[in-house]
Design an enzyme around this catalytic site. Structure first.
Site, mmCIF file in Angstrom:
data_model
loop_
_atom_site.group_PDB
_atom_site.id
_atom_site.type_symbol
_atom_site.label_atom_id
_atom_site.label_comp_id
_atom_site.label_asym_id
_atom_site.label_seq_id
_atom_site.Cartn_x
_atom_site.Cartn_y
_atom_site.Cartn_z
ATOM 1 N N ASN A 266 5.906 -3.467 16.031
ATOM 2 C CA ASN A 266 4.916 -2.653 16.738
ATOM 3 C C ASN A 266 4.114 -3.449 17.769
ATOM 4 O O ASN A 266 3.237 -2.904 18.426
ATOM 5 C CB ASN A 266 3.976 -1.981 15.737
ATOM 6 C CG ASN A 266 3.228 -3.004 14.892
ATOM 7 O OD1 ASN A 266 2.914 -4.095 15.352
ATOM 8 N ND2 ASN A 266 2.945 -2.659 13.655
ATOM 9 N N ARG B 181 6.219 5.312 4.290
ATOM 10 C CA ARG B 181 6.920 5.182 5.570
ATOM 11 C C ARG B 181 8.419 5.050 5.343
ATOM 12 O O ARG B 181 8.854 4.344 4.433
ATOM 13 C CB ARG B 181 6.448 3.949 6.331
ATOM 14 C CG ARG B 181 5.027 4.044 6.808
ATOM 15 C CD ARG B 181 4.741 2.969 7.860
ATOM 16 N NE ARG B 181 3.309 2.769 8.004
ATOM 17 C CZ ARG B 181 2.498 3.579 8.688
ATOM 18 N NH1 ARG B 181 2.983 4.656 9.277
ATOM 19 N NH2 ARG B 181 1.219 3.333 8.773
ATOM 20 N N SER C 185 -8.606 0.062 14.336
ATOM 21 C CA SER C 185 -7.411 -0.207 15.133
ATOM 22 C C SER C 185 -6.775 1.060 15.728
ATOM 23 O O SER C 185 -7.418 1.777 16.477
ATOM 24 C CB SER C 185 -6.430 -0.975 14.246
ATOM 25 O OG SER C 185 -5.275 -1.292 14.939
HETATM 26 C C1 LIG Z 1 5.159 0.113 10.266
HETATM 27 C C2 LIG Z 1 3.894 -0.366 10.852
HETATM 28 O O1 LIG Z 1 3.791 -0.417 12.089
HETATM 29 N N1 LIG Z 1 2.919 -0.722 10.003
HETATM 30 C C3 LIG Z 1 1.633 -1.231 10.454
HETATM 31 C C4 LIG Z 1 0.496 -0.607 9.674
HETATM 32 O O2 LIG Z 1 0.644 -0.970 8.321
HETATM 33 P P1 LIG Z 1 1.130 0.025 7.166
HETATM 34 O O3 LIG Z 1 0.933 -0.765 5.900
HETATM 35 O O4 LIG Z 1 2.567 0.297 7.470
HETATM 36 O O5 LIG Z 1 0.319 1.260 7.282
HETATM 37 O O6 LIG Z 1 -0.738 -1.127 10.158
HETATM 38 C C5 LIG Z 1 -0.894 -2.530 9.985
HETATM 39 C C6 LIG Z 1 -2.263 -2.931 10.478
HETATM 40 O O7 LIG Z 1 -2.440 -2.671 11.823
HETATM 41 C C7 LIG Z 1 0.223 -3.269 10.726
HETATM 42 O O8 LIG Z 1 0.119 -4.636 10.486
HETATM 43 C C8 LIG Z 1 1.574 -2.727 10.265
HETATM 44 O O9 LIG Z 1 2.614 -3.309 10.992
HETATM 45 MG MG LIG Z 2 -4.801 -3.195 15.794
#
Ligand SMILES: CC(=O)N[C@H]1[C@@H](OP(=O)(O)O)O[C@H](CO)[C@@H](O)[C@@H]1O
Ligand SMILES: [Mg+2]
Length: 544
Positions: free
Chosen positions: A372, A507, A64
């Site tokens: 996002n 985060r 991604s």
């Molecule tokens: C704050 C943020 O944007 N977190 C993202 C990110 O996850 P994290 O668990 O925060 O790394 O990647 C995920 C997969 O793409 C998405 O679903 C999520 O929203």
């Molecule tokens: Mg993606």
């Protein structure tokens, strides 16, 4: 199970001893060099899942929005949704079994799930444009054949396209045709039908600049263009011909940096959007005549779509419960607007599409978006049926019927299996056209609270545990109290922290009445995390 085949094949995809990886927010994700055995084993697991569910399962090779050097893999369940949590657990077990324990780990899963190994299995495989994706998807295919499964290799596709194919296959074509061409036809036909309801749409209004993040989304937008019959004029930037994947471009960069991507020509006032590296996220933006950048993120998208749907439901006179599902990252202004002005139900789910998707399924119509830009709309079977009946009712009055037909085309332009940048783009473009709305008018629906997202490195991010849909920390001791005290110093402020499920960081999110306050609060909370949760490296520095 032919143990010899599995042993022999797995020997070609050996696990580095001691390496431990976790099936995270969106599958496994790390440096591509560490993933060959994971891919092989996910091929094995997908085959087992297919035998268990007696349905086709999907495996998508992508990381991604992560940098080009990384890669990853996600499993897709029969209706096109993310694989169920119990099987995420099996994925982790299988991924971490040392080479000599692999057969035993497989047998454990077969036994636990009482899998009939003589059942046939089908696995669909897709990959993004990363240079490592070709050999890694080959490893997935090896895993499938080692357990005697059949595979269909879709090659280069977006993540949501692969989800769509799996759903089409398992609904025997009821959801659509399981080909990339079938996907373009269904979505574009619905888009063209919808935009017929847009009177006097000028060429200027039909124009959209797209940042393809130098990834798969760019290739697929190009492929789709001819199906759009010039009803949408796309200028494509960051198409992968020169720039690096996700590097200073793409939806994640634009959202987190709150800046336009590089590699894109932006004329003031013009509508632009960015996809992420596997085209399951989209954000919109424009710059005004003073050169100021305006971001329209997933919250703004959810608001636009739910307003549109609610109006159509009223016009159609259909009584259906509509809800918006967000995460803790949703801007406070969006939540207030949705609840207080629009009067729709709002739910907060944990980060990760699987959680939002699940929560959205509880309503007749569930609109879910992460801030996002990852999201879609789900319609219950009953809701689709009510809409269909009215659209086909020969004695219903014209206004009601028109609204029902619009709702039907809206359903067809949406990829209900998972968030989809291409499908969301077409839906948003259609709504703006039908309502004769500019991006500035859309932006003005509510004003975002200034906000900031930061990352903090800690020695073990599992030290942080959260509750209340990740909005409060329960460990380490004292952290939540520290955050509460800091938040009280600012006006309209909110802040929370959580361990990332895709990166080795914690985060931090903060919002407040001014950008200075949001930045200061985010910094102070980062320091609290650093001090109380085992920060590593230098102390977080203030932003200003
Ligand atoms: C704050 C943020 O944007 N977190 C993202 C990110 O996850 P994290 O668990 O925060 O790394 O990647 C995920 C997969 O793409 C998405 O679903 C999520 O929203
Ligand atoms: Mg993606």
């Amino acid at each position: 199970m032919n143990c010899d085949d599995v042993s022999k094949q797995s020997g070609l995809h050996p696990k580095p001893p001691g390496l431990v990886l976790q099936y995270g927010t969106a599958g496994f994700r790390t440096n591509a060099k560490l993933l060959d055995h994971i891919m092989f084993r996910m091929g094995l697991l997908a085959t087992l899942r297919s035998k268990k569910t007696k349905a086709t399962i999907g495996v998508m090779v992508t990381a991604s929005h992560n940098p080009e050097e990384d890669n990853g893999v996600k499993l897709v369940d029969p209706m096109g949704e993310m694989v169920t949590p119990t099987w995420e657990g099996y994925a982790t077990q299988l991924a971490n079994a040392e080479q000599e324990d692999l057969l035993a780990a497989l047998k454990d899963i077969i036994e636990e799930e009482a899998i009939n190994m003589s059942q046939e299995a089908d696995v669909f495989v897709g990959k993004d444009t990363r240079s490592s994706s070709a050999s890694l998807s080959k490893a997935v295919l090896d895993g499938v054949s080692a357990l005697g499964g059949r595979n269909k290799d879709y090659g280069l596709v977006t993540t949501p396209q692969l989800h769509y194919m799996v759903c089409c296959q398992n609904t025997q074509g009821k959801y659509g045709e399981a080909t990339v061409e079938g996907y373009y036809k269904k979505l574009c036909q619905a888009f063209i039908q919808l935009t017929k309801n847009a009177s006097n749409c000028t060429d200027d209004q039909k124009h959209l600049s797209v940042d393809g993040a130098n990834g798969i989304g760019a290739l697929k937008v190009r492929e789709m263009e001819s199906y759009l019959k010039k009803e949408l004029h796309i200028s494509l930037f960051n198409d992968g011909s020169a720039g690096k994947l996700n590097h200073q471009c793409g939806a994640d960069f634009v959202k987190v940096q709150q800046n336009p991507p590089t590699g894109m020509k932006i004329n003031s006032g013009e509508r632009c959007c960015s996809f992420d590296g596997d085209a399951d996220r989209i954000v919109y933006y424009y710059t005004d005549s003073e050169g100021q950048f305006h971001l329209l993120d997933g919250d703004k998208v959810a608001t636009l779509i739910s307003t549109f749907l609610k109006e159509l439901l009223t016009q159609a006179g259909i009584d259906l419960e509509i809800a918006v599902v967000q995460t803790a990252y949703a801007n406070g202004s969006s939540t207030n607007y949705l609840e207080d002005t629009m009067k729709v139900i709002v739910r907060c789910a944990k980060t990760g599409v699987k959680h939002l998707h699940h929560a959205a399924q509880e309503f007749d119509i569930g609109v879910y978006f992460e801030a996002n830009g990852h999201g879609t709309v789900l319609f219950s079977k009953a809701a689709e049926e009510k809409i269909r009946q009215l659209a086909e009712d020969s004695i219903a009055d014209d206004e009601r019927k028109r609204a029902a037909l619009l709702l039907q085309d809206t359903i067809n332009v949406i990829n209900q299996t998972v968030g989809d940048a291409i499908s969301d783009m077409l839906l948003i473009e259609a709504i703006l056209a039908i309502r004769g709305m500019t991006i500035q008018q859309w932006d003005a629906i509510y004003k975002d609270l200034p906000n900031r997202q930061l990352k903090v490195k800690v020695s073990d991010r599992r030290a942080i545990d959260t509750t209340d849909a990740e909005r409060r920390a329960v460990s380490p001791t004292g952290l939540q109290e520290a955050i509460d005290t800091l938040v009280k110093k600012y006006s309209q402020a909110r802040s929370f922290v959580r361990p990332s499920g895709t990166e080795d960081v914690v985060r931090v999110y903060a919002e407040a009445d001014t950008q200075e306050s949001a930045d200061a609060l985010a910094h102070e909370v980062s320091l609290a995390v650093y001090r109380l949760a085992g920060g590593v490296g230098g102390e977080p520095k203030p932003l200003h």
